[in-house]
Design a protein around this motif. Sequence first.
Motif, PDB file in Angstrom:
ATOM      1  N   GLY A  21       1.676  -0.044  -4.959  1.00  0.00           N
ATOM      2  CA  GLY A  21       0.944   1.311  -4.547  1.00  0.00           C
ATOM      3  C   GLY A  21       0.485   2.263  -5.520  1.00  0.00           C
ATOM      4  N   SER A  22       0.348   1.959  -6.491  1.00  0.00           N
ATOM      5  CA  SER A  22      -0.522   2.654  -7.559  1.00  0.00           C
ATOM      6  C   SER A  22      -1.852   2.373  -7.522  1.00  0.00           C
ATOM      7  CB  SER A  22       0.113   2.169  -9.023  1.00  0.00           C
ATOM      8  OG  SER A  22       1.404   2.465  -9.226  1.00  0.00           O
ATOM      9  N   PRO A  23      -2.792   3.505  -8.016  1.00  0.00           N
ATOM     10  CA  PRO A  23      -4.221   3.346  -8.096  1.00  0.00           C
ATOM     11  C   PRO A  23      -4.637   2.463  -9.056  1.00  0.00           C
ATOM     12  CG  PRO A  23      -3.474   5.669  -8.702  1.00  0.00           C
ATOM     13  CD  PRO A  23      -2.194   4.833  -8.510  1.00  0.00           C
ATOM     14  N   PHE A  24      -5.910   2.251  -9.071  1.00  0.00           N
ATOM     15  CA  PHE A  24      -6.303   1.064  -9.956  1.00  0.00           C
ATOM     16  C   PHE A  24      -7.518   1.848 -10.960  1.00  0.00           C
ATOM     17  CE2 PHE A  24      -4.883  -1.121  -6.526  1.00  0.00           C
ATOM     18  CZ  PHE A  24      -4.174  -2.048  -7.020  1.00  0.00           C
ATOM     19  N   GLU A  25      -7.644   1.362 -12.325  1.00  0.00           N
ATOM     20  CA  GLU A  25      -8.248   2.091 -13.154  1.00  0.00           C
ATOM     21  C   GLU A  25      -9.469   1.151 -13.541  1.00  0.00           C
ATOM     22  OE1 GLU A  25      -6.754   4.950 -16.553  1.00  0.00           O
ATOM     23  OE2 GLU A  25      -6.781   2.969 -17.222  1.00  0.00           O
ATOM     24  N   ILE A  26     -10.519   1.931 -13.713  1.00  0.00           N
ATOM     25  CA  ILE A  26     -11.875   1.131 -14.270  1.00  0.00           C
ATOM     26  C   ILE A  26     -12.092   1.647 -15.587  1.00  0.00           C
ATOM     27  CG2 ILE A  26     -14.109   0.590 -13.617  1.00  0.00           C
ATOM     28  CD1 ILE A  26     -13.293   1.411 -10.679  1.00  0.00           C
ATOM     29  N   PHE A  44     -18.947   7.742  -9.028  1.00  0.00           N
ATOM     30  CA  PHE A  44     -17.833   6.763  -8.394  1.00  0.00           C
ATOM     31  C   PHE A  44     -17.678   7.072  -6.987  1.00  0.00           C
ATOM     32  CE2 PHE A  44     -17.981   5.040 -12.572  1.00  0.00           C
ATOM     33  CZ  PHE A  44     -17.729   3.728 -12.408  1.00  0.00           C
ATOM     34  N   SER A  45     -17.584   8.352  -6.571  1.00  0.00           N
ATOM     35  CA  SER A  45     -17.167   8.847  -5.351  1.00  0.00           C
ATOM     36  C   SER A  45     -18.182   8.506  -4.249  1.00  0.00           C
ATOM     37  CB  SER A  45     -16.990  10.369  -5.234  1.00  0.00           C
ATOM     38  OG  SER A  45     -18.420  10.870  -5.233  1.00  0.00           O
ATOM     39  N   ALA A  46     -19.308   7.932  -4.415  1.00  0.00           N
ATOM     40  CA  ALA A  46     -20.116   7.352  -3.555  1.00  0.00           C
ATOM     41  C   ALA A  46     -19.779   6.247  -3.058  1.00  0.00           C
ATOM     42  CB  ALA A  46     -21.452   6.968  -4.172  1.00  0.00           C
ATOM     43  N   HIS A  47     -18.621   5.279  -3.821  1.00  0.00           N
ATOM     44  CA  HIS A  47     -18.057   3.889  -3.787  1.00  0.00           C
ATOM     45  C   HIS A  47     -16.733   4.085  -3.443  1.00  0.00           C
ATOM     46  CE1 HIS A  47     -21.882   2.763  -5.326  1.00  0.00           C
ATOM     47  NE2 HIS A  47     -21.597   3.619  -6.273  1.00  0.00           N
ATOM     48  N   GLY A  48     -16.207   5.189  -3.008  1.00  0.00           N
ATOM     49  CA  GLY A  48     -14.670   5.123  -2.558  1.00  0.00           C
ATOM     50  C   GLY A  48     -14.028   6.380  -2.906  1.00  0.00           C
ATOM     51  N   GLU A  49     -12.735   6.492  -2.590  1.00  0.00           N
ATOM     52  CA  GLU A  49     -11.930   7.937  -3.226  1.00  0.00           C
ATOM     53  C   GLU A  49     -11.810   7.724  -4.606  1.00  0.00           C
ATOM     54  OE1 GLU A  49      -7.722   9.891  -2.360  1.00  0.00           O
ATOM     55  OE2 GLU A  49      -8.363   8.403  -0.951  1.00  0.00           O
ATOM     56  N   VAL A  50     -12.165   8.751  -5.547  1.00  0.00           N
ATOM     57  CA  VAL A  50     -11.727   8.853  -6.872  1.00  0.00           C
ATOM     58  C   VAL A  50     -10.743   9.557  -6.951  1.00  0.00           C
ATOM     59  CG1 VAL A  50     -12.718   9.695  -9.019  1.00  0.00           C
ATOM     60  CG2 VAL A  50     -14.193   8.458  -7.531  1.00  0.00           C
ATOM     61  N   VAL A  51      -9.339   9.163  -7.632  1.00  0.00           N
ATOM     62  CA  VAL A  51      -8.288   9.601  -8.006  1.00  0.00           C
ATOM     63  C   VAL A  51      -8.539  10.725  -9.121  1.00  0.00           C
ATOM     64  CG1 VAL A  51      -5.869   9.489  -8.552  1.00  0.00           C
ATOM     65  CG2 VAL A  51      -6.886   8.206  -6.660  1.00  0.00           C
ATOM     66  N   ASP A  52      -9.094   9.894 -10.076  1.00  0.00           N
ATOM     67  CA  ASP A  52      -9.152  10.848 -11.431  1.00  0.00           C
ATOM     68  C   ASP A  52     -10.429  10.064 -12.295  1.00  0.00           C
ATOM     69  OD1 ASP A  52      -8.260  11.993 -13.770  1.00  0.00           O
ATOM     70  OD2 ASP A  52      -7.934  10.526 -14.546  1.00  0.00           O
ATOM     71  N   ALA A  53     -11.275  11.011 -12.816  1.00  0.00           N
ATOM     72  CA  ALA A  53     -12.464  10.534 -13.646  1.00  0.00           C
ATOM     73  C   ALA A  53     -12.230  11.247 -14.811  1.00  0.00           C
ATOM     74  CB  ALA A  53     -13.721  10.469 -12.618  1.00  0.00           C
ATOM     75  N   THR A  74     -10.038   6.150 -11.974  1.00  0.00           N
ATOM     76  CA  THR A  74      -9.122   5.773 -10.979  1.00  0.00           C
ATOM     77  C   THR A  74      -9.428   5.940  -9.701  1.00  0.00           C
ATOM     78  OG1 THR A  74      -7.612   6.478 -12.657  1.00  0.00           O
ATOM     79  CG2 THR A  74      -6.887   5.605 -10.637  1.00  0.00           C
ATOM     80  N   MET A  75      -9.573   4.734  -8.803  1.00  0.00           N
ATOM     81  CA  MET A  75      -9.739   4.611  -7.563  1.00  0.00           C
ATOM     82  C   MET A  75      -8.584   4.572  -6.914  1.00  0.00           C
ATOM     83  SD  MET A  75     -13.286   4.803  -7.704  1.00  0.00           S
ATOM     84  CE  MET A  75     -13.975   4.526  -6.164  1.00  0.00           C
ATOM     85  N   TYR A  82     -13.165  -2.413  -6.846  1.00  0.00           N
ATOM     86  CA  TYR A  82     -13.957  -3.859  -7.070  1.00  0.00           C
ATOM     87  C   TYR A  82     -15.323  -3.185  -6.350  1.00  0.00           C
ATOM     88  CZ  TYR A  82     -10.411  -6.597  -9.108  1.00  0.00           C
ATOM     89  OH  TYR A  82      -9.296  -6.817  -9.875  1.00  0.00           O
ATOM     90  N   TYR A  83     -15.383  -2.624  -5.295  1.00  0.00           N
ATOM     91  CA  TYR A  83     -16.652  -2.034  -4.839  1.00  0.00           C
ATOM     92  C   TYR A  83     -17.464  -1.504  -5.755  1.00  0.00           C
ATOM     93  CZ  TYR A  83     -20.120  -0.049  -1.739  1.00  0.00           C
ATOM     94  OH  TYR A  83     -21.434   0.417  -1.080  1.00  0.00           O
ATOM     95  N   ALA A  84     -16.669  -0.512  -6.362  1.00  0.00           N
ATOM     96  CA  ALA A  84     -17.494   0.357  -7.384  1.00  0.00           C
ATOM     97  C   ALA A  84     -18.002  -0.438  -8.571  1.00  0.00           C
ATOM     98  CB  ALA A  84     -16.629   1.622  -7.889  1.00  0.00           C
ATOM     99  N   ILE A  85     -17.405  -1.479  -9.107  1.00  0.00           N
ATOM    100  CA  ILE A  85     -17.513  -2.144 -10.062  1.00  0.00           C
ATOM    101  C   ILE A  85     -18.636  -3.003  -9.688  1.00  0.00           C
ATOM    102  CG2 ILE A  85     -16.766  -4.370 -11.625  1.00  0.00           C
ATOM    103  CD1 ILE A  85     -13.936  -2.940 -11.374  1.00  0.00           C
ATOM    104  N   ASN A  86     -18.594  -3.660  -8.651  1.00  0.00           N
ATOM    105  CA  ASN A  86     -19.848  -4.595  -8.249  1.00  0.00           C
ATOM    106  C   ASN A  86     -21.116  -3.654  -8.146  1.00  0.00           C
ATOM    107  OD1 ASN A  86     -18.391  -7.234  -8.444  1.00  0.00           O
ATOM    108  ND2 ASN A  86     -17.572  -6.549  -6.326  1.00  0.00           N
ATOM    109  N   SER A  87     -20.987  -2.416  -7.574  1.00  0.00           N
ATOM    110  CA  SER A  87     -21.950  -1.709  -7.108  1.00  0.00           C
ATOM    111  C   SER A  87     -22.733  -0.980  -8.552  1.00  0.00           C
ATOM    112  CB  SER A  87     -21.553  -0.449  -6.337  1.00  0.00           C
ATOM    113  OG  SER A  87     -21.422  -1.120  -5.014  1.00  0.00           O
TER     114      SER A  87
END
Length: 111
Positions: A21-26, A44-53, A74-75, A82-87
């Motif tokens: 359940g933890s968020p994912f870090e990029i 990054f917020s254009a590609h999902g919910e940003v938890v931390d930047a 962190t998304m 993965y969507y943010a990375i690919n984009s």
Amino acid sequence: QAIYGSVRPLTVYITAPRQSGSPFEIFVCNLPWQVDDSWLEKLFSAHGEVVDARVVYYERRGGTRRSRGFGFVTMATEEQSYYAINSLNKQVLEGRTLRVKVSRESPQQGY
């Protein structure tokens, strides 16, 4: 248009969650020097919910800070990460080619 003449590749890494359940870090590198935390979050917020930047800085003489040219985002979910990375991977921002990948190690381990 580039503010600085040099171009460095930007690499971004996503880390596996530390627990269920933890968020994912990029990991994002080759950031333009003027990018700050809020700019990174907006990107990054254009590609999902940003938890931390956060952009990583180092202290300079006189108490000023300068970007080290990389940061972490962190998304909320793996899919958004993965969507943010690919984009965003290999996209040009202010004349610099971003490198965006899954963060494999913690920021304390030498990024």
